[in-house]
Write a protein that holds these residues in place. Structure first.
Motif, PDB file in Angstrom:
ATOM      1  N   LEU A  29       0.752  -1.108   0.038  1.00 55.63           N
ATOM      2  CA  LEU A  29       0.037   0.023  -0.017  1.00 55.63           C
ATOM      3  C   LEU A  29       0.807   1.224  -0.036  1.00 55.63           C
ATOM      4  O   LEU A  29       1.602   1.472   0.819  1.00 55.63           O
ATOM      5  N   LEU A  30       0.750   1.984  -0.941  1.00 54.24           N
ATOM      6  CA  LEU A  30       1.328   3.420  -1.078  1.00 54.24           C
ATOM      7  C   LEU A  30       0.289   4.624  -0.860  1.00 54.24           C
ATOM      8  O   LEU A  30      -0.447   4.615  -1.580  1.00 54.24           O
ATOM      9  N   TYR A  31       0.605   5.359   0.140  1.00 49.33           N
ATOM     10  CA  TYR A  31      -0.512   6.248   0.530  1.00 49.33           C
ATOM     11  C   TYR A  31       0.353   7.736   0.514  1.00 49.33           C
ATOM     12  O   TYR A  31       1.478   7.608   1.025  1.00 49.33           O
ATOM     13  N   GLY A  32      -0.534   8.703   0.384  1.00 47.06           N
ATOM     14  CA  GLY A  32      -0.026  10.077   0.467  1.00 47.06           C
ATOM     15  C   GLY A  32      -0.646  10.964  -0.557  1.00 47.06           C
ATOM     16  O   GLY A  32      -1.400  10.391  -1.357  1.00 47.06           O
ATOM     17  N   PRO A  33      -0.225  12.109  -0.410  1.00 47.29           N
ATOM     18  CA  PRO A  33      -1.100  13.339  -1.466  1.00 47.29           C
ATOM     19  C   PRO A  33      -0.761  12.912  -2.912  1.00 47.29           C
ATOM     20  O   PRO A  33       0.336  12.257  -3.128  1.00 47.29           O
ATOM     21  N   PRO A  34      -1.571  13.429  -3.638  1.00 43.66           N
ATOM     22  CA  PRO A  34      -1.535  13.202  -5.053  1.00 43.66           C
ATOM     23  C   PRO A  34      -0.112  14.010  -5.676  1.00 43.66           C
ATOM     24  O   PRO A  34       0.012  14.894  -5.031  1.00 43.66           O
ATOM     25  N   GLY A  35       0.252  13.407  -6.496  1.00 37.99           N
ATOM     26  CA  GLY A  35       1.432  13.898  -7.350  1.00 37.99           C
ATOM     27  C   GLY A  35       2.756  13.576  -6.486  1.00 37.99           C
ATOM     28  O   GLY A  35       3.610  14.222  -7.277  1.00 37.99           O
ATOM     29  N   CYS A  36       2.655  12.753  -6.147  1.00 37.78           N
ATOM     30  CA  CYS A  36       3.959  12.621  -5.068  1.00 37.78           C
ATOM     31  C   CYS A  36       4.775  11.365  -5.759  1.00 37.78           C
ATOM     32  O   CYS A  36       5.783  11.153  -5.237  1.00 37.78           O
ATOM     33  N   GLY A  37       4.338  10.491  -6.613  1.00 42.56           N
ATOM     34  CA  GLY A  37       5.005   9.789  -7.271  1.00 42.56           C
ATOM     35  C   GLY A  37       4.723   8.087  -6.956  1.00 42.56           C
ATOM     36  O   GLY A  37       5.487   7.250  -7.345  1.00 42.56           O
ATOM     37  N   LYS A  38       3.603   8.058  -6.513  1.00 43.31           N
ATOM     38  CA  LYS A  38       3.177   6.551  -5.979  1.00 43.31           C
ATOM     39  C   LYS A  38       2.927   5.882  -7.502  1.00 43.31           C
ATOM     40  O   LYS A  38       3.552   4.789  -7.489  1.00 43.31           O
ATOM     41  N   SER A  39       2.054   6.429  -8.535  1.00 42.13           N
ATOM     42  CA  SER A  39       2.007   5.456  -9.658  1.00 42.13           C
ATOM     43  C   SER A  39       3.109   5.564 -10.449  1.00 42.13           C
ATOM     44  O   SER A  39       3.486   4.235 -11.036  1.00 42.13           O
ATOM     45  N   SER A  40       3.980   6.507 -10.466  1.00 40.78           N
ATOM     46  CA  SER A  40       5.138   6.577 -11.148  1.00 40.78           C
ATOM     47  C   SER A  40       6.037   5.535 -10.966  1.00 40.78           C
ATOM     48  O   SER A  40       6.936   4.887 -11.576  1.00 40.78           O
ATOM     49  N   PHE A  41       6.327   5.386  -9.386  1.00 38.07           N
ATOM     50  CA  PHE A  41       7.133   4.443  -8.875  1.00 38.07           C
ATOM     51  C   PHE A  41       6.757   2.972  -9.214  1.00 38.07           C
ATOM     52  O   PHE A  41       7.595   2.199  -9.480  1.00 38.07           O
ATOM     53  N   ILE A  42       5.484   2.655  -9.349  1.00 42.93           N
ATOM     54  CA  ILE A  42       4.983   1.304  -9.685  1.00 42.93           C
ATOM     55  C   ILE A  42       5.382   1.116 -10.991  1.00 42.93           C
ATOM     56  O   ILE A  42       5.909  -0.093 -11.545  1.00 42.93           O
ATOM     57  N   THR A  43       5.293   1.910 -11.825  1.00 42.24           N
ATOM     58  CA  THR A  43       5.629   1.802 -13.323  1.00 42.24           C
ATOM     59  C   THR A  43       7.066   1.533 -13.419  1.00 42.24           C
ATOM     60  O   THR A  43       7.245   0.716 -14.149  1.00 42.24           O
ATOM     61  N   ALA A  44       7.766   2.325 -12.732  1.00 46.89           N
ATOM     62  CA  ALA A  44       9.395   2.134 -12.780  1.00 46.89           C
ATOM     63  C   ALA A  44       9.790   0.824 -12.169  1.00 46.89           C
ATOM     64  O   ALA A  44      10.524  -0.150 -12.895  1.00 46.89           O
ATOM     65  N   LEU A  45       8.919   0.355 -11.249  1.00 50.84           N
ATOM     66  CA  LEU A  45       9.366  -0.833 -10.618  1.00 50.84           C
ATOM     67  C   LEU A  45       9.068  -2.199 -11.515  1.00 50.84           C
ATOM     68  O   LEU A  45       9.691  -2.880 -11.540  1.00 50.84           O
ATOM     69  N   ALA A  46       7.771  -1.991 -12.262  1.00 45.88           N
ATOM     70  CA  ALA A  46       7.577  -2.840 -13.255  1.00 45.88           C
ATOM     71  C   ALA A  46       8.850  -3.182 -14.070  1.00 45.88           C
ATOM     72  O   ALA A  46       9.077  -4.183 -14.420  1.00 45.88           O
ATOM     73  N   GLY A  47       9.004  -1.953 -14.797  1.00 43.68           N
ATOM     74  CA  GLY A  47      10.091  -2.121 -15.630  1.00 43.68           C
ATOM     75  C   GLY A  47      11.371  -2.435 -15.124  1.00 43.68           C
ATOM     76  O   GLY A  47      12.393  -3.520 -15.856  1.00 43.68           O
ATOM     77  N   GLU A  48      11.693  -2.343 -14.023  1.00 46.07           N
ATOM     78  CA  GLU A  48      13.205  -2.732 -13.194  1.00 46.07           C
ATOM     79  C   GLU A  48      12.814  -4.529 -13.276  1.00 46.07           C
ATOM     80  O   GLU A  48      13.709  -5.225 -13.337  1.00 46.07           O
ATOM     81  N   LEU A  49      11.828  -4.781 -12.801  1.00 41.34           N
ATOM     82  CA  LEU A  49      11.325  -6.273 -12.904  1.00 41.34           C
ATOM     83  C   LEU A  49      11.266  -7.046 -14.101  1.00 41.34           C
ATOM     84  O   LEU A  49      11.232  -8.487 -14.005  1.00 41.34           O
ATOM     85  N   GLU A  50      11.051  -6.090 -15.040  1.00 42.20           N
ATOM     86  CA  GLU A  50      10.511  -6.804 -16.403  1.00 42.20           C
ATOM     87  C   GLU A  50       9.205  -7.476 -16.321  1.00 42.20           C
ATOM     88  O   GLU A  50       9.214  -8.530 -16.835  1.00 42.20           O
ATOM     89  N   TYR A  51       8.390  -6.780 -15.628  1.00 46.00           N
ATOM     90  CA  TYR A  51       6.948  -7.400 -15.363  1.00 46.00           C
ATOM     91  C   TYR A  51       5.876  -6.388 -16.264  1.00 46.00           C
ATOM     92  O   TYR A  51       6.247  -5.069 -16.495  1.00 46.00           O
ATOM     93  N   GLY A  52       4.680  -6.914 -16.257  1.00 43.60           N
ATOM     94  CA  GLY A  52       3.604  -6.179 -16.880  1.00 43.60           C
ATOM     95  C   GLY A  52       2.880  -5.555 -15.749  1.00 43.60           C
ATOM     96  O   GLY A  52       3.054  -5.771 -14.589  1.00 43.60           O
ATOM     97  N   ILE A  53       1.969  -4.870 -16.107  1.00 38.16           N
ATOM     98  CA  ILE A  53       0.916  -4.129 -15.050  1.00 38.16           C
ATOM     99  C   ILE A  53      -0.499  -4.119 -15.297  1.00 38.16           C
ATOM    100  O   ILE A  53      -0.753  -4.048 -16.327  1.00 38.16           O
ATOM    101  N   CYS A  54      -1.248  -5.025 -14.473  1.00 36.61           N
ATOM    102  CA  CYS A  54      -2.732  -5.180 -14.528  1.00 36.61           C
ATOM    103  C   CYS A  54      -3.356  -4.108 -13.936  1.00 36.61           C
ATOM    104  O   CYS A  54      -3.445  -4.115 -12.796  1.00 36.61           O
TER     105      CYS A  54
END
Length: 419
Positions: A227-252
């Protein structure tokens, strides 16, 4: 007239003899035709092997690409239009030709293979509106190895086309479909979180992926929730996208606010999620609120669609919930979430992602202007926090975008960063 004389009279009759001959020839031809049909069926049953792949199977699109790669000389084609994203981010149109419905022949590993692509015009996929299709491979011999080789080559060809990209999936009916075009993988270093946060989450995810045996030996369900929580625009979704690239995973991508989403459909979608993918539930507070807040607004707790709160809990950590999966949830209002949703087992790691610190702003400055000294980044961060102590990563990035090649201008106009 004696019976023997009657038979002799029929024998000498030319009309009867001609009719009897025609009947004999017809019978012989019929028997020959039946024998040929029986022989053909027997030959196909004992000396030929076939493989049928329906369009709903995950390998169907792989095989169409594989067929187009081998059947280069066919003159009967269908076109498939897609979009290709270049390294610069520019998107161009791409046309692929695949064999049209009908029969095609290819030479593969010293064997002729007959490929029949069928299209049922009377049957369509209700979710996509496309006609129901299937493709059938027929080859001489009885060994299945040739089809295993074809499927493996088709899969490897598809993986090469997605190499270096992150595939986004969205729920279409009871299955996952690629959403848009594969995106260029985002480098993990491009998302600057507070010192140590990114490393902690990445290490935890990789330890989970690398140790399935540890979970099975201790009888612990092999799944992990974040669970990533905090104000909008602080990088939660961006980090998950970058993490998927690091792991070579897709995102559902799965929206709990989808009105067509039911308890059974959610459970099914989680059980058939593509391998090596992260399941992302964004803004979970928008679908359900805490039961403590339900007294003030009873309709909010019931959700926005057919999905119930108990159905969500059971899908995440119930008897029928699947294993070997990674779920990330995001929210801007963690206080609105029910404690049952974020308890250990459903959410194993909670991380606050808040406004930028001085260290974050300085690192972001250095990433945008790598030729500038570290002192310039420190100066910018100090002045930015004087303007406001609650600056999001999105605001900092937006400010830098206005001064792409002008670091001095970014520092001089730092007072406009909170606008």
């Amino acid at each position: 007239m004696p019976f023997s004389d009657f038979v002799l009279a029929l024998k000498d009759n030319p009309y009867f003899g001609a009719g009897f001959g025609l009947v004999g020839v017809g019978t012989a031809l019929a028997l020959a035709r039946k024998g040929a049909q029986f022989g053909a069926v027997a030959f196909r049953r004992h000396y030929m092997i076939t493989l049928e792949v329906p369009s709903k199977d995950k390998s169907y699109q792989w095989l169409l690409s594989w067929i187009s790669h081998y059947a280069k000389h066919t003159q009967h084609l269908s076109v498939e239009t897609s979009y290709l994203q270049h390294e610069s981010g520019r998107i161009s149109t791409k046309f692929d030709f695949v064999p049209s419905p009908g029969n095609h022949f290819i030479w593969y590993r010293r064997k002729w293979i007959r490929i029949e692509r069928n299209r049922e015009k009377q049957m369509i996929d209700l979710h996509t509106g496309t006609p129901w299709e299937s493709v059938t491979f027929t080859a001489l011999g009885t060994k299945r190895e040739i089809f295993f080789n074809i499927l493996q080559e088709a899969r490897e060809l598809a993986l090469r086309q997605q190499e270096g990209k992150t595939v986004m999936y969205t729920a279409m009916g009871a299955e996952w479909r690629p959403f848009g075009f594969p995106r260029r993988r985002r480098p993990l270093a491009s998302v600057v979180l507070e010192k140590g946060i990114s490393e902690k989450i990445v290490q935890d995810v990789k330890e989970f992926i690398d140790n399935p045996k540890w979970y099975s030996e201790r009888g612990i369900p092999y799944r992990r929730g974040y669970l990533l929580y905090g104000p909008p625009g602080c990088g939660k979704s961006s980090f998950i996208t970058a993490l998927a690239g690091e792991l070579e995973y897709g995102i559902c991508l799965l929206s709990l606010s989808d009105r067509s989403l039911s308890d059974d459909r959610l459970n099914h979608l989680l059980s058939v999620a593509p391998q090596q993918s992260i399941i992302l539930l964004e803004d979970v507070d928008a679908a359900f609120v805490s039961r403590d807040l339900a007294a003030e607004n009873p309709t909010a707790y019931q959700g926005m669609g057919r999905l119930t709160f108990s159905g969500l809990l059971n899908a995440l950590d119930g008897v029928a919930s699947t294993e070997a999966r990674i779920i990330f949830m995001t929210t801007n209002h963690v206080d609105r979430l029910d404690p049952a949703l974020v308890r250990p087992g459903r959410v194993d790691l909670k991380q606050y992602v808040g406004p930028c610190s001085r260290w974050q702003i300085s690192r972001m400055f250095q990433r945008f202007y790598p030729d500038q000294p570290a002192a310039a980044g420190e100066k910018f961060a100090e002045q930015a926090l004087r303007v406001s102590e609650q600056i999001s990563a999105a605001q900092v990035q937006g400010h830098f975008m206005l001064y792409k090649a002008d670091p001095a201008g970014a520092i001089e106009n730092v007072q406009s960063i909170s606008l």
